[in-house]
Write a protein that holds these residues in place. Structure first.
Motif, PDB file in Angstrom:
ATOM      1  N   GLY A 208      -3.227  -4.316   3.420  1.00 57.96           N
ATOM      2  CA  GLY A 208      -3.208  -3.412   2.956  1.00 57.96           C
ATOM      3  C   GLY A 208      -1.279  -3.730   2.376  1.00 57.96           C
ATOM      4  O   GLY A 208      -1.838  -4.832   2.083  1.00 57.96           O
ATOM      5  N   GLY A 209      -1.527  -2.465   1.746  1.00 58.61           N
ATOM      6  CA  GLY A 209      -0.054  -3.141   0.402  1.00 58.61           C
ATOM      7  C   GLY A 209       0.713  -1.838   0.427  1.00 58.61           C
ATOM      8  O   GLY A 209       0.653  -0.651   2.248  1.00 58.61           O
ATOM      9  N   ARG A 210       1.774  -2.348  -0.406  1.00 55.66           N
ATOM     10  CA  ARG A 210       3.162  -0.937  -0.335  1.00 55.66           C
ATOM     11  C   ARG A 210       2.237   0.291  -0.533  1.00 55.66           C
ATOM     12  O   ARG A 210       3.741   1.178   0.637  1.00 55.66           O
ATOM     13  CB  ARG A 210       3.894  -1.022  -1.796  1.00 55.66           C
ATOM     14  N   GLY A 211       1.313   0.898  -0.220  1.00 51.43           N
ATOM     15  CA  GLY A 211       0.727   2.258  -0.426  1.00 51.43           C
ATOM     16  C   GLY A 211       0.911   2.731   1.169  1.00 51.43           C
ATOM     17  O   GLY A 211      -0.048   3.407   1.243  1.00 51.43           O
ATOM     18  N   GLY A 266      -4.822   0.732  -0.635  1.00 49.68           N
ATOM     19  CA  GLY A 266      -2.698   1.339  -0.358  1.00 49.68           C
ATOM     20  C   GLY A 266      -2.739  -0.161  -2.045  1.00 49.68           C
ATOM     21  O   GLY A 266      -1.056  -0.183  -1.401  1.00 49.68           O
ATOM     22  N   ILE A 267      -3.241  -0.922  -2.160  1.00 54.92           N
ATOM     23  CA  ILE A 267      -2.113  -1.971  -2.636  1.00 54.92           C
ATOM     24  C   ILE A 267      -3.097  -1.428  -4.455  1.00 54.92           C
ATOM     25  O   ILE A 267      -4.325  -1.436  -5.047  1.00 54.92           O
ATOM     26  CB  ILE A 267      -3.296  -3.373  -2.647  1.00 54.92           C
ATOM     27  N   SER A 268      -1.721  -1.897  -5.148  1.00 54.20           N
ATOM     28  CA  SER A 268      -2.353  -1.645  -7.052  1.00 54.20           C
ATOM     29  C   SER A 268      -3.636  -2.584  -7.567  1.00 54.20           C
ATOM     30  O   SER A 268      -4.283  -2.168  -8.519  1.00 54.20           O
ATOM     31  CB  SER A 268      -0.798  -1.374  -7.716  1.00 54.20           C
ATOM     32  N   ILE A 286      -9.740   1.482  -1.671  1.00 52.73           N
ATOM     33  CA  ILE A 286      -8.858   3.095  -1.374  1.00 52.73           C
ATOM     34  C   ILE A 286      -7.604   2.291  -1.769  1.00 52.73           C
ATOM     35  O   ILE A 286      -6.856   2.139  -1.375  1.00 52.73           O
ATOM     36  CB  ILE A 286      -9.187   2.656   0.043  1.00 52.73           C
ATOM     37  N   ASN A 287      -7.815   4.166  -3.174  1.00 57.83           N
ATOM     38  CA  ASN A 287      -5.983   3.597  -3.680  1.00 57.83           C
ATOM     39  C   ASN A 287      -6.213   5.306  -4.065  1.00 57.83           C
ATOM     40  O   ASN A 287      -7.234   6.160  -4.378  1.00 57.83           O
ATOM     41  CB  ASN A 287      -6.517   3.299  -4.796  1.00 57.83           C
ATOM     42  N   LYS A 288      -5.473   6.060  -4.100  1.00 57.84           N
ATOM     43  CA  LYS A 288      -5.047   7.655  -4.270  1.00 57.84           C
ATOM     44  C   LYS A 288      -4.721   7.538  -6.349  1.00 57.84           C
ATOM     45  O   LYS A 288      -4.544   9.315  -6.463  1.00 57.84           O
ATOM     46  CB  LYS A 288      -4.265   8.527  -3.667  1.00 57.84           C
TER      47      LYS A 288
HETATM   48  C1  FAD Z   1       5.491 -15.117  -9.619  1.00 57.72           C
HETATM   49  C2  FAD Z   1       4.782 -13.755  -8.625  1.00 57.72           C
HETATM   50  C3  FAD Z   1       3.826 -14.262  -7.321  1.00 57.72           C
HETATM   51  C4  FAD Z   1       3.601 -13.596  -6.626  1.00 57.72           C
HETATM   52  N1  FAD Z   1       2.600 -13.212  -6.059  1.00 57.72           N
HETATM   53  C5  FAD Z   1       1.957 -12.347  -5.500  1.00 57.72           C
HETATM   54  C6  FAD Z   1       0.940 -13.074  -4.762  1.00 57.72           C
HETATM   55  O1  FAD Z   1       0.441 -13.690  -4.071  1.00 57.72           O
HETATM   56  N2  FAD Z   1       0.673 -11.214  -3.951  1.00 57.72           N
HETATM   57  C7  FAD Z   1       1.027 -10.293  -3.816  1.00 57.72           C
HETATM   58  O2  FAD Z   1       0.448  -9.526  -3.655  1.00 57.72           O
HETATM   59  N3  FAD Z   1       1.618  -9.729  -4.459  1.00 57.72           N
HETATM   60  C8  FAD Z   1       2.368 -10.851  -5.447  1.00 57.72           C
HETATM   61  N4  FAD Z   1       3.294 -10.823  -6.799  1.00 57.72           N
HETATM   62  C9  FAD Z   1       3.700  -8.647  -6.382  1.00 57.72           C
HETATM   63  C10 FAD Z   1       2.691  -8.788  -7.202  1.00 57.72           C
HETATM   64  O3  FAD Z   1       3.275  -8.460  -8.550  1.00 57.72           O
HETATM   65  C11 FAD Z   1       2.692  -7.151  -7.295  1.00 57.72           C
HETATM   66  O4  FAD Z   1       3.806  -7.191  -7.223  1.00 57.72           O
HETATM   67  C12 FAD Z   1       1.847  -6.918  -5.595  1.00 57.72           C
HETATM   68  O5  FAD Z   1       0.907  -7.596  -5.315  1.00 57.72           O
HETATM   69  C13 FAD Z   1       1.986  -5.131  -5.402  1.00 57.72           C
HETATM   70  O6  FAD Z   1       2.002  -4.802  -4.321  1.00 57.72           O
HETATM   71  P1  FAD Z   1       1.599  -3.237  -3.708  1.00 57.72           P
HETATM   72  O7  FAD Z   1      -0.344  -3.629  -4.537  1.00 57.72           O
HETATM   73  O8  FAD Z   1       1.199  -3.577  -2.249  1.00 57.72           O
HETATM   74  O9  FAD Z   1       2.402  -1.979  -3.819  1.00 57.72           O
HETATM   75  P2  FAD Z   1       2.435  -1.442  -5.106  1.00 57.72           P
HETATM   76  O10 FAD Z   1       2.290  -2.587  -6.508  1.00 57.72           O
HETATM   77  O11 FAD Z   1       3.817  -0.702  -4.913  1.00 57.72           O
HETATM   78  O12 FAD Z   1       1.028  -0.383  -4.760  1.00 57.72           O
HETATM   79  C14 FAD Z   1       0.735   0.449  -4.296  1.00 57.72           C
HETATM   80  C15 FAD Z   1      -0.707   1.248  -4.683  1.00 57.72           C
HETATM   81  O13 FAD Z   1      -1.002   1.858  -2.901  1.00 57.72           O
HETATM   82  C16 FAD Z   1      -1.182   3.132  -4.385  1.00 57.72           C
HETATM   83  N5  FAD Z   1      -0.929   3.837  -3.001  1.00 57.72           N
HETATM   84  C17 FAD Z   1       0.658   4.824  -2.948  1.00 57.72           C
HETATM   85  N6  FAD Z   1       0.268   5.425  -1.546  1.00 57.72           N
HETATM   86  C18 FAD Z   1      -1.431   5.535  -1.771  1.00 57.72           C
HETATM   87  C19 FAD Z   1      -1.860   6.520  -0.045  1.00 57.72           C
HETATM   88  N7  FAD Z   1      -1.463   7.394   0.437  1.00 57.72           N
HETATM   89  N8  FAD Z   1      -2.993   6.323   0.320  1.00 57.72           N
HETATM   90  C20 FAD Z   1      -3.621   5.369  -1.003  1.00 57.72           C
HETATM   91  N9  FAD Z   1      -2.761   4.690  -2.149  1.00 57.72           N
HETATM   92  C21 FAD Z   1      -1.095   5.235  -2.233  1.00 57.72           C
HETATM   93  C22 FAD Z   1      -0.750   3.181  -4.939  1.00 57.72           C
HETATM   94  O14 FAD Z   1      -1.045   4.744  -5.925  1.00 57.72           O
HETATM   95  C23 FAD Z   1      -0.426   1.717  -5.745  1.00 57.72           C
HETATM   96  O15 FAD Z   1      -1.972   1.451  -6.615  1.00 57.72           O
HETATM   97  C24 FAD Z   1       3.774 -11.929  -7.067  1.00 57.72           C
HETATM   98  C25 FAD Z   1       4.578 -11.452  -8.201  1.00 57.72           C
HETATM   99  C26 FAD Z   1       5.151 -12.294  -9.205  1.00 57.72           C
HETATM  100  C27 FAD Z   1       6.332 -12.049 -10.260  1.00 57.72           C
END
Ligand code: FAD
Length: 324
Positions: A208-211, A266-268, A286-288
């Motif tokens: 799971g991600g920030r979504g 919910g992971i970008s 799975i993403n919206k």
């Molecule tokens: C040097 C460096 C190292 C990094 N190392 C890592 C690493 O090891 N691992 C890692 O994960 N990241 C790492 N990152 C961070 C990475 O760049 C991203 O910022 C991070 O992966 C984003 O996390 P996310 O997808 O959970 O959140 P977000 O980018 O906020 O994405 C959230 C997603 O959820 C979707 N969403 C929102 N609401 C819903 C819903 N209700 N239902 C379905 N989908 C929904 C959105 O459309 C979006 O695509 C690193 C960054 C740097 C600069």
């Protein structure tokens, strides 16, 4: 050719990655007409050691010192170096896990051996000893030819097939003299990851991600994971926000996994996240947001809200299991 493979036990039993390493060694032995000797340390029964024969080890060298029950990179490296000298080993193999990553470079440096860390192929012997590993956050492969007399490899877990056969390995105790410096760094406590399936070895992963919006919604992913018998993982911001424990964080700065199925909710799909998961055999996203970059890396994509799609998927898995 004598081939050595390091097998680490977990409270007296081996995990899948050790069997994978032994079977890989057996494959190399077949290619080269060699023999496979596993090297085990610490407290473990002879029955467990002999059973490594089912995966292709002919012999096990066992260093019984109980201080080795706790990880020590220096002491483990000494064991492997002594075992390599004892056997005249030409190839030394370990898993590309925390232990292998700490121990293999020490062994390679001591034995003046070339090292490939994180191998994802069997060696190509048609023109030397070439092994593939992934580079540039999984965007490309490097084919590395190890030209030194002794070769050291760490293997990316969950990359090679494991099939239990028949056989029994002979067990020989190997004496290694340690000094206090070998145990200068002591493990004072170890906290174990919760969950039935260790993430590094899981064949199915629900992530799971920030979504997901917050930790209170994680139950939908846990329900799905439970139905599938999967491990759970997360993106880095999720772990950084303490929604999930850090050991679940995958990606460039987290764990690297290669499950058969990775379900990303919910992971970008940022490149840093993909770096840790793009070796997965099948990726479901799975993403919206239809523009989410993860869809480009996906084998299957579901456009929709996580809180709507995931419970329906869990119900579908339940129904499927009931009718199977
Ligand atoms: C040097 C460096 C190292 C990094 N190392 C890592 C690493 O090891 N691992 C890692 O994960 N990241 C790492 N990152 C961070 C990475 O760049 C991203 O910022 C991070 O992966 C984003 O996390 P996310 O997808 O959970 O959140 P977000 O980018 O906020 O994405 C959230 C997603 O959820 C979707 N969403 C929102 N609401 C819903 C819903 N209700 N239902 C379905 N989908 C929904 C959105 O459309 C979006 O695509 C690193 C960054 C740097 C600069």
């Amino acid at each position: 050719m004598s081939i050595l493979v390091f097998v680490e036990n977990n409270k007296g039993s081996f995990r899948k990655k050790s069997f994978e390493a032994v079977q890989y060694a057996a494959h190399v032995a077949q290619q080269t007409g060699g023999t496979v000797t596993a090297v085990a340390v610490g407290t473990i029964t002879s029955a467990e050691l002999e059973a490594l024969g089912c995966y292709g080890a002919q012999k096990v060298l066992h260093v019984t010192d109980s201080r080795l029950d706790d990880f020590s990179a220096r002491a483990y490296a000494k064991v492997l170096i002594e075992a390599a000298k004892h056997m005249g080993a030409k190839v030394i193999i370990a898993s590309h896990d925390t232990t292998g990553r700490a121990v293999a470079p020490r062994v390679a440096a001591n034995l003046m051996a070339g090292l490939v860390a994180g191998a994802v192929s069997y060696p190509d012997l048609s023109n030397g000893f070439a092994v593939k590993r992934s580079v540039f956050a999984g965007k490309a492969f490097a084919h590395l030819n190890i030209t030194s007399d002794i070769k050291v490899l760490t293997l990316m877990p969950n990359t090679f097939q494991v099939q239990k056969g028949a056989g029994s390995a002979s067990v020989e105790v190997l004496d290694v003299a340690f000094d206090d410096r070998d145990f200068a760094l002591k493990v004072v406590a170890a906290s174990h990851a919760t969950g039935d399936v260790p993430l590094s070895e899981a064949e199915l992963v629900v992530s799971g991600g920030r979504g997901m919006k917050g930790p209170e919604n994680w139950y939908v992913l846990e329900d799905l994971a439970k139905e599938l018998g999967a491990a759970t993982a997360c993106s880095r911001p999720v772990a950084d926000s303490h929604w999930r424990p850090h050991h679940e964080h995958v990606g460039q700065t987290g764990g690297t996994i290669r499950p058969n199925l990775y379900i990303a909710v919910g992971i970008s799909g940022a490149i840093q996240h993909l770096a840790g998961v793009n070796g997965s055999k099948t990726i479901v996203v799975i993403n919206k947001d239809p523009e989410a970059p993860f869809f480009k890396a996906a084998d299957y994509g579901v456009l929709g809200d996580a809180m709507d799609v995931v419970p329906r998927l869990t119900e579908a898995v339940k129904r499927y299991k009931q009718n199977a």
